[in-house]
Design a protein around this motif. Structure first.
Motif, PDB file in Angstrom:
ATOM      1  N   SER A  90       0.833  -1.205   0.000  1.00  0.00           N
ATOM      2  CA  SER A  90       0.000   0.000   0.000  1.00  0.00           C
ATOM      3  C   SER A  90       0.867   1.255   0.000  1.00  0.00           C
ATOM      4  CB  SER A  90      -0.899   0.034   1.245  1.00  0.00           C
ATOM      5  OG  SER A  90      -1.786  -1.062   1.264  1.00  0.00           O
ATOM      6  N   LEU A  91       0.309   2.299  -0.570  1.00  0.00           N
ATOM      7  CA  LEU A  91       0.891   3.635  -0.518  1.00  0.00           C
ATOM      8  C   LEU A  91      -0.231   4.639  -0.384  1.00  0.00           C
ATOM      9  CD1 LEU A  91       3.613   3.684  -3.345  1.00  0.00           C
ATOM     10  CD2 LEU A  91       4.038   3.810  -0.885  1.00  0.00           C
ATOM     11  N   ARG A  92       0.086   5.794   0.194  1.00  0.00           N
ATOM     12  CA  ARG A  92      -0.882   6.875   0.282  1.00  0.00           C
ATOM     13  C   ARG A  92      -0.274   8.127  -0.314  1.00  0.00           C
ATOM     14  NH1 ARG A  92      -3.038  10.379   5.320  1.00  0.00           N
ATOM     15  NH2 ARG A  92      -5.243  10.559   4.776  1.00  0.00           N
TER      16      ARG A  92
ATOM     17  N   PHE B 254      -8.306   1.295  -4.640  1.00  0.00           N
ATOM     18  CA  PHE B 254      -7.914   2.669  -4.336  1.00  0.00           C
ATOM     19  C   PHE B 254      -9.093   3.440  -3.759  1.00  0.00           C
ATOM     20  CE2 PHE B 254      -4.358   3.198  -7.783  1.00  0.00           C
ATOM     21  CZ  PHE B 254      -3.778   2.019  -7.337  1.00  0.00           C
ATOM     22  N   THR B 255      -8.792   4.365  -2.867  1.00  0.00           N
ATOM     23  CA  THR B 255      -9.820   5.233  -2.292  1.00  0.00           C
ATOM     24  C   THR B 255      -9.319   6.674  -2.310  1.00  0.00           C
ATOM     25  OG1 THR B 255     -10.583   3.466  -0.819  1.00  0.00           O
ATOM     26  CG2 THR B 255     -11.255   5.719  -0.300  1.00  0.00           C
TER      27      THR B 255
ATOM     28  N   ALA C 168     -10.827  21.613   4.456  1.00  0.00           N
ATOM     29  CA  ALA C 168     -10.255  22.693   5.259  1.00  0.00           C
ATOM     30  C   ALA C 168      -8.788  22.933   4.895  1.00  0.00           C
ATOM     31  CB  ALA C 168     -10.387  22.366   6.738  1.00  0.00           C
ATOM     32  N   LYS C 169      -8.116  21.857   4.460  1.00  0.00           N
ATOM     33  CA  LYS C 169      -6.703  21.972   4.097  1.00  0.00           C
ATOM     34  C   LYS C 169      -6.490  21.928   2.597  1.00  0.00           C
ATOM     35  CE  LYS C 169      -5.080  19.866   8.406  1.00  0.00           C
ATOM     36  NZ  LYS C 169      -4.269  18.768   9.011  1.00  0.00           N
ATOM     37  N   ASN C 170      -7.589  21.899   1.830  1.00  0.00           N
ATOM     38  CA  ASN C 170      -7.494  21.822   0.362  1.00  0.00           C
ATOM     39  C   ASN C 170      -6.541  20.708  -0.066  1.00  0.00           C
ATOM     40  OD1 ASN C 170      -9.264  24.045  -0.130  1.00  0.00           O
ATOM     41  ND2 ASN C 170      -7.589  25.457   0.303  1.00  0.00           N
ATOM     42  N   THR C 171      -6.706  19.577   0.569  1.00  0.00           N
ATOM     43  CA  THR C 171      -5.816  18.441   0.327  1.00  0.00           C
ATOM     44  C   THR C 171      -6.624  17.223  -0.083  1.00  0.00           C
ATOM     45  OG1 THR C 171      -4.186  19.273   1.902  1.00  0.00           O
ATOM     46  CG2 THR C 171      -4.058  16.949   1.332  1.00  0.00           C
ATOM     47  N   VAL C 172      -6.097  16.517  -1.056  1.00  0.00           N
ATOM     48  CA  VAL C 172      -6.712  15.284  -1.529  1.00  0.00           C
ATOM     49  C   VAL C 172      -5.745  14.128  -1.288  1.00  0.00           C
ATOM     50  CG1 VAL C 172      -7.476  14.053  -3.591  1.00  0.00           C
ATOM     51  CG2 VAL C 172      -8.159  16.405  -3.246  1.00  0.00           C
ATOM     52  N   PHE C 173      -6.303  12.982  -0.929  1.00  0.00           N
ATOM     53  CA  PHE C 173      -5.502  11.805  -0.640  1.00  0.00           C
ATOM     54  C   PHE C 173      -5.922  10.664  -1.566  1.00  0.00           C
ATOM     55  CE2 PHE C 173      -3.948  13.746   3.170  1.00  0.00           C
ATOM     56  CZ  PHE C 173      -5.015  14.493   3.657  1.00  0.00           C
TER      57      PHE C 173
ATOM     58  N   GLY D 146       4.023   3.869 -12.284  1.00  0.00           N
ATOM     59  CA  GLY D 146       3.977   5.027 -13.161  1.00  0.00           C
ATOM     60  C   GLY D 146       4.157   6.309 -12.374  1.00  0.00           C
ATOM     61  N   VAL D 147       4.091   7.404 -13.076  1.00  0.00           N
ATOM     62  CA  VAL D 147       4.127   8.713 -12.429  1.00  0.00           C
ATOM     63  C   VAL D 147       2.686   9.155 -12.204  1.00  0.00           C
ATOM     64  CG1 VAL D 147       4.875  11.107 -12.551  1.00  0.00           C
ATOM     65  CG2 VAL D 147       6.298   9.298 -13.541  1.00  0.00           C
ATOM     66  N   TYR D 148       2.383   9.487 -10.983  1.00  0.00           N
ATOM     67  CA  TYR D 148       1.035   9.893 -10.605  1.00  0.00           C
ATOM     68  C   TYR D 148       0.993  11.421 -10.498  1.00  0.00           C
ATOM     69  CZ  TYR D 148      -0.480   5.124  -9.824  1.00  0.00           C
ATOM     70  OH  TYR D 148      -0.841   3.811 -10.009  1.00  0.00           O
ATOM     71  N   TYR D 149       0.057  12.004 -11.227  1.00  0.00           N
ATOM     72  CA  TYR D 149      -0.077  13.459 -11.287  1.00  0.00           C
ATOM     73  C   TYR D 149      -1.381  13.885 -10.631  1.00  0.00           C
ATOM     74  CZ  TYR D 149       3.580  13.278 -14.857  1.00  0.00           C
ATOM     75  OH  TYR D 149       4.744  13.067 -15.544  1.00  0.00           O
ATOM     76  N   CYS D 150      -1.271  14.784  -9.693  1.00  0.00           N
ATOM     77  CA  CYS D 150      -2.452  15.396  -9.097  1.00  0.00           C
ATOM     78  C   CYS D 150      -2.923  16.526 -10.004  1.00  0.00           C
ATOM     79  CB  CYS D 150      -2.083  15.944  -7.730  1.00  0.00           C
ATOM     80  SG  CYS D 150      -3.375  16.906  -6.918  1.00  0.00           S
TER      81      CYS D 150
END
Length: 114
Positions: free
Chosen positions: A17-19, A67-68, A74-79, A91-95
């Protein structure tokens, strides 16, 4: 302008797993979509998952059940929690952030290998 900072990539064995995290800053709209694309060597960039500011989610078929995607408004963050990783997830993962305009992160490498 919106700036995106990604973190959390790395090397993991199959089944591991990775986050990933993606923090957005700058001119954030109230209504937006954030998510992840990935690009494997020699392949086109493909959508992995996205989430709206309202909480609606969408996943590519190849990651459903593994994947989830979640968010902290509040922190404008996505996981992106990635479980049961396979070598083909490498691969390379792009937000990305889409709210008026679309912005991309610098990308983070995910390698699944024994």
């Amino acid at each position: 302008q919106v700036q995106l900072v990604e973190s959390g990539g790395g090397l993991v064995q199959p089944g591991g797993s990775l986050r990933l995290s993606c923090a957005a800053s700058g001119s954030i709209f109230s209504f937006y979509v954030m998510g992840w694309f990935r690009q494997a060597p020699g392949k086109q960039r493909e959508l992995v998952a996205h989430i709206t500011s309202g909480g609606s989610t969408n996943y590519a078929d190849f990651v459903k059940g593994r994947f989830t995607i979640s968010r902290d408004n509040a922190k404008n963050t996505v996981f992106l929690q990635m479980n049961s990783l396979k070598p083909e997830d490498t691969g390379v993962y792009y937000c990305y952030y889409s709210g008026g305009s679309t912005y991309w992160g610098q990308g983070t490498q995910v390698t699944v290998s024994s």
